[in-house]
Design an enzyme around this catalytic site. Sequence first.
Site, PDB file in Angstrom:
ATOM      1  N   CYS A 163     -51.217 -13.619  52.223  1.00 29.14           N
ATOM      2  CA  CYS A 163     -50.494 -14.411  51.548  1.00 29.14           C
ATOM      3  C   CYS A 163     -49.595 -15.597  52.303  1.00 29.14           C
ATOM      4  O   CYS A 163     -49.443 -15.424  53.610  1.00 29.14           O
ATOM      5  CB  CYS A 163     -49.269 -13.604  50.599  1.00 29.14           C
ATOM      6  SG  CYS A 163     -47.967 -14.631  49.935  1.00 29.14           S
ATOM      7  N   HIS A 164     -49.589 -16.715  51.703  1.00 26.66           N
ATOM      8  CA  HIS A 164     -48.993 -17.865  52.459  1.00 26.66           C
ATOM      9  C   HIS A 164     -47.718 -17.492  53.026  1.00 26.66           C
ATOM     10  O   HIS A 164     -47.098 -18.017  54.008  1.00 26.66           O
ATOM     11  CB  HIS A 164     -49.167 -19.205  51.703  1.00 26.66           C
ATOM     12  CG  HIS A 164     -49.008 -20.324  52.550  1.00 26.66           C
ATOM     13  ND1 HIS A 164     -50.083 -21.075  52.502  1.00 26.66           N
ATOM     14  CD2 HIS A 164     -48.407 -20.776  53.756  1.00 26.66           C
ATOM     15  CE1 HIS A 164     -50.206 -21.966  53.602  1.00 26.66           C
ATOM     16  NE2 HIS A 164     -49.044 -21.806  54.136  1.00 26.66           N
ATOM     17  N   THR A 165     -46.820 -16.762  52.582  1.00 26.63           N
ATOM     18  CA  THR A 165     -45.517 -16.166  52.908  1.00 26.63           C
ATOM     19  C   THR A 165     -45.598 -15.717  54.387  1.00 26.63           C
ATOM     20  O   THR A 165     -44.778 -15.769  55.192  1.00 26.63           O
ATOM     21  CB  THR A 165     -44.797 -15.265  51.962  1.00 26.63           C
ATOM     22  OG1 THR A 165     -45.185 -15.946  50.651  1.00 26.63           O
ATOM     23  CG2 THR A 165     -43.394 -15.271  52.366  1.00 26.63           C
ATOM     24  N   HIS A 177     -47.565  -8.151  53.589  1.00 29.01           N
ATOM     25  CA  HIS A 177     -46.692  -7.526  52.436  1.00 29.01           C
ATOM     26  C   HIS A 177     -47.518  -7.454  51.195  1.00 29.01           C
ATOM     27  O   HIS A 177     -47.188  -7.058  50.142  1.00 29.01           O
ATOM     28  CB  HIS A 177     -45.754  -8.663  52.259  1.00 29.01           C
ATOM     29  CG  HIS A 177     -45.548  -9.834  51.626  1.00 29.01           C
ATOM     30  ND1 HIS A 177     -46.199 -10.655  52.529  1.00 29.01           N
ATOM     31  CD2 HIS A 177     -45.913 -10.354  50.425  1.00 29.01           C
ATOM     32  CE1 HIS A 177     -46.594 -11.811  51.895  1.00 29.01           C
ATOM     33  NE2 HIS A 177     -46.175 -11.777  50.661  1.00 29.01           N
ATOM     34  N   GLU A 178     -48.693  -7.707  51.251  1.00 29.10           N
ATOM     35  CA  GLU A 178     -49.643  -7.579  50.202  1.00 29.10           C
ATOM     36  C   GLU A 178     -50.545  -6.739  50.271  1.00 29.10           C
ATOM     37  O   GLU A 178     -51.477  -6.700  51.133  1.00 29.10           O
ATOM     38  CB  GLU A 178     -50.384  -9.154  49.882  1.00 29.10           C
ATOM     39  CG  GLU A 178     -50.898  -9.271  48.500  1.00 29.10           C
ATOM     40  CD  GLU A 178     -51.355 -10.440  48.229  1.00 29.10           C
ATOM     41  OE1 GLU A 178     -50.605 -11.381  47.744  1.00 29.10           O
ATOM     42  OE2 GLU A 178     -52.632 -10.965  48.370  1.00 29.10           O
ATOM     43  N   CYS A 192     -34.227  -0.266  42.755  1.00 25.19           N
ATOM     44  CA  CYS A 192     -33.545   0.779  42.694  1.00 25.19           C
ATOM     45  C   CYS A 192     -33.337   1.701  41.373  1.00 25.19           C
ATOM     46  O   CYS A 192     -33.080   2.797  41.393  1.00 25.19           O
ATOM     47  CB  CYS A 192     -32.063   0.606  43.246  1.00 25.19           C
ATOM     48  SG  CYS A 192     -30.742   0.024  42.134  1.00 25.19           S
ATOM     49  N   CYS A 198     -28.759  -0.379  39.571  1.00 28.76           N
ATOM     50  CA  CYS A 198     -27.735  -1.584  39.669  1.00 28.76           C
ATOM     51  C   CYS A 198     -27.813  -2.335  38.377  1.00 28.76           C
ATOM     52  O   CYS A 198     -28.677  -2.248  37.581  1.00 28.76           O
ATOM     53  CB  CYS A 198     -28.262  -2.291  41.162  1.00 28.76           C
ATOM     54  SG  CYS A 198     -29.514  -3.586  40.744  1.00 28.76           S
ATOM     55  N   CYS A 214     -31.075  -4.096  37.795  1.00 30.55           N
ATOM     56  CA  CYS A 214     -32.239  -3.161  37.552  1.00 30.55           C
ATOM     57  C   CYS A 214     -31.935  -2.743  35.960  1.00 30.55           C
ATOM     58  O   CYS A 214     -33.003  -2.583  35.290  1.00 30.55           O
ATOM     59  CB  CYS A 214     -32.047  -1.977  38.212  1.00 30.55           C
ATOM     60  SG  CYS A 214     -33.044  -2.378  39.815  1.00 30.55           S
ATOM     61  N   CYS A 224     -32.850  -6.775  42.043  1.00 34.23           N
ATOM     62  CA  CYS A 224     -32.252  -5.557  42.552  1.00 34.23           C
ATOM     63  C   CYS A 224     -31.235  -6.073  43.378  1.00 34.23           C
ATOM     64  O   CYS A 224     -31.411  -6.600  44.507  1.00 34.23           O
ATOM     65  CB  CYS A 224     -32.951  -4.848  42.733  1.00 34.23           C
ATOM     66  SG  CYS A 224     -32.382  -3.128  43.567  1.00 34.23           S
ATOM     67  N   ARG A 245     -33.482  -6.205  46.541  1.00 31.36           N
ATOM     68  CA  ARG A 245     -34.276  -7.647  46.303  1.00 31.36           C
ATOM     69  C   ARG A 245     -34.689  -8.278  47.882  1.00 31.36           C
ATOM     70  O   ARG A 245     -34.204  -7.948  48.760  1.00 31.36           O
ATOM     71  CB  ARG A 245     -33.199  -8.463  45.852  1.00 31.36           C
ATOM     72  CG  ARG A 245     -31.948  -9.079  46.701  1.00 31.36           C
ATOM     73  CD  ARG A 245     -31.396 -10.264  46.120  1.00 31.36           C
ATOM     74  NE  ARG A 245     -30.618  -9.975  44.926  1.00 31.36           N
ATOM     75  CZ  ARG A 245     -29.757 -10.866  44.360  1.00 31.36           C
ATOM     76  NH1 ARG A 245     -29.663 -12.112  44.622  1.00 31.36           N
ATOM     77  NH2 ARG A 245     -29.189 -10.442  43.208  1.00 31.36           N
ATOM     78  N   CYS A 283     -48.626  -8.909  45.461  1.00 33.17           N
ATOM     79  CA  CYS A 283     -47.668  -9.810  45.637  1.00 33.17           C
ATOM     80  C   CYS A 283     -48.139 -11.124  44.860  1.00 33.17           C
ATOM     81  O   CYS A 283     -47.747 -11.156  43.749  1.00 33.17           O
ATOM     82  CB  CYS A 283     -47.596 -10.413  47.199  1.00 33.17           C
ATOM     83  SG  CYS A 283     -46.723 -12.040  47.226  1.00 33.17           S
ATOM     84  N   ARG A 342     -58.282 -15.202  48.561  1.00 32.24           N
ATOM     85  CA  ARG A 342     -57.410 -14.026  49.209  1.00 32.24           C
ATOM     86  C   ARG A 342     -58.641 -13.359  49.992  1.00 32.24           C
ATOM     87  O   ARG A 342     -59.725 -13.423  49.725  1.00 32.24           O
ATOM     88  CB  ARG A 342     -57.125 -13.230  48.143  1.00 32.24           C
ATOM     89  CG  ARG A 342     -55.732 -13.196  47.577  1.00 32.24           C
ATOM     90  CD  ARG A 342     -54.654 -13.479  48.802  1.00 32.24           C
ATOM     91  NE  ARG A 342     -53.298 -13.556  48.214  1.00 32.24           N
ATOM     92  CZ  ARG A 342     -52.628 -14.668  48.318  1.00 32.24           C
ATOM     93  NH1 ARG A 342     -52.937 -15.515  48.707  1.00 32.24           N
ATOM     94  NH2 ARG A 342     -51.325 -14.478  47.909  1.00 32.24           N
TER      95      ARG A 342
END
Length: 345
Positions: free
Chosen positions: A13-15, A35-36, A65, A68, A71, A79, A83, A143, A338
């Site tokens: 992903c671009h992130t 992360h994806e 979680c 909280c 959530c 969260c 988060r 993601c 992708r």
Amino acid sequence: MEVRLKILYTALCHTDVFFWEAKGQNPLFPRILGHEAAGIVESVGEGVTDLAPGDHVLPVFTGECKECAHCLSEESNMCDLLRINTDRGVMINDGKSRFSINGKPIYHFVGTSTFSEYTVVHSGCAAKINPLAPLNLVCILSCGISTGLGATLNVAKPTKGSTVAVFGLGAVGLAAAEGARIAGASRIIGVDLNPRRFHEAKKFGVNEFVNPKDYNKPVQEVISEMTNGGVDRSIECVGNIDAMISAFECVRDGWGVAVLVGVPYKDATFKTHPVNFLNERTLKGTFFGNYKPRSDLPAVVEMYMNKELELEKFITHEVSFSEINKAFDYMLQGDSLRCVIRMDG
Ligand code: NAD
Ligand code: ZN
């Protein structure tokens, strides 16, 4: 509260590129990005009761979680505990990393670090999904696709027959366009600097195109003229501050809503005239399309299983893990939507 996952597929992903280049972001290296992804629970740590070895999961960069105030609120997925935190490179429990090389720690990335055959995540960052779902496809829901889809369906909420502008026609933007199509928008205007994107975007319901390079006036003016006063909704999926401002300034007075999705550089500042707000326009932003990962993601996977959402058309490339640099090249050259990376190769 930790689980060890065997990652089977991960996408880019671009992130990941943003934090790899660390332009305008805090550099934290050495670090395992990614992360994806999709994987299988291999073992669970103390305190984990709702996941067991063998469960199919999607790791998510922003967790849930379930306890909280966020959530418990229907409105938020921010969260308190889990988060997204791009500056934390360690596990919450003991402030240490679970990766090392020659005794030296390697940092985690957004609680996921999926460019690895095995990773350790907080159990609140792993969404258990239907074991029948094909992991090589649903990995992209972890993601980008959920983010774009949710930005439209959960945040922008266009009504039937409305006009929607999408800035940035990468996978996130095209998923936002897909959301507009599902919501029944009649005009979906795609904005991108890369003309090659326009051909692909037709498959995602985008029926009009604007390339800002083709005009010598701001793109918000072009869109305002095309729509006789502005679009009902706009969704920014670029990560560029000027695109964010244009996305806001192209919505209609009275009810227009703009949603920011792109991740900006650290020092970016959003500037617009306050009268744009007095004229009853709304500016919003979202992480992960406002989906709560553990509570909501299984149902997004079911949208694919029930054929309400097509994922195949987002996956333009597939490579083995040893060729991961090719996946970066495809993204940087604007060739891929992708690229799914198989961890077994
Ligand atoms: P991508 O690189 O595949 O797509 C971005 C597109 O924007 C490209 O087609 C590019 O040509 C186009 N573009 C570049 N500058 C532009 C401009 N000034 N005007 C119009 N179009 C322009 O990236 P992606 O993976 O689709 O991600 C898009 C953004 O979403 C990134 O900033 C990413 O970090 C962010 N993101 C945010 C979240 C979230 O939860 N908020 C989640 C995932 C990704
Ligand atoms: Zn929480």
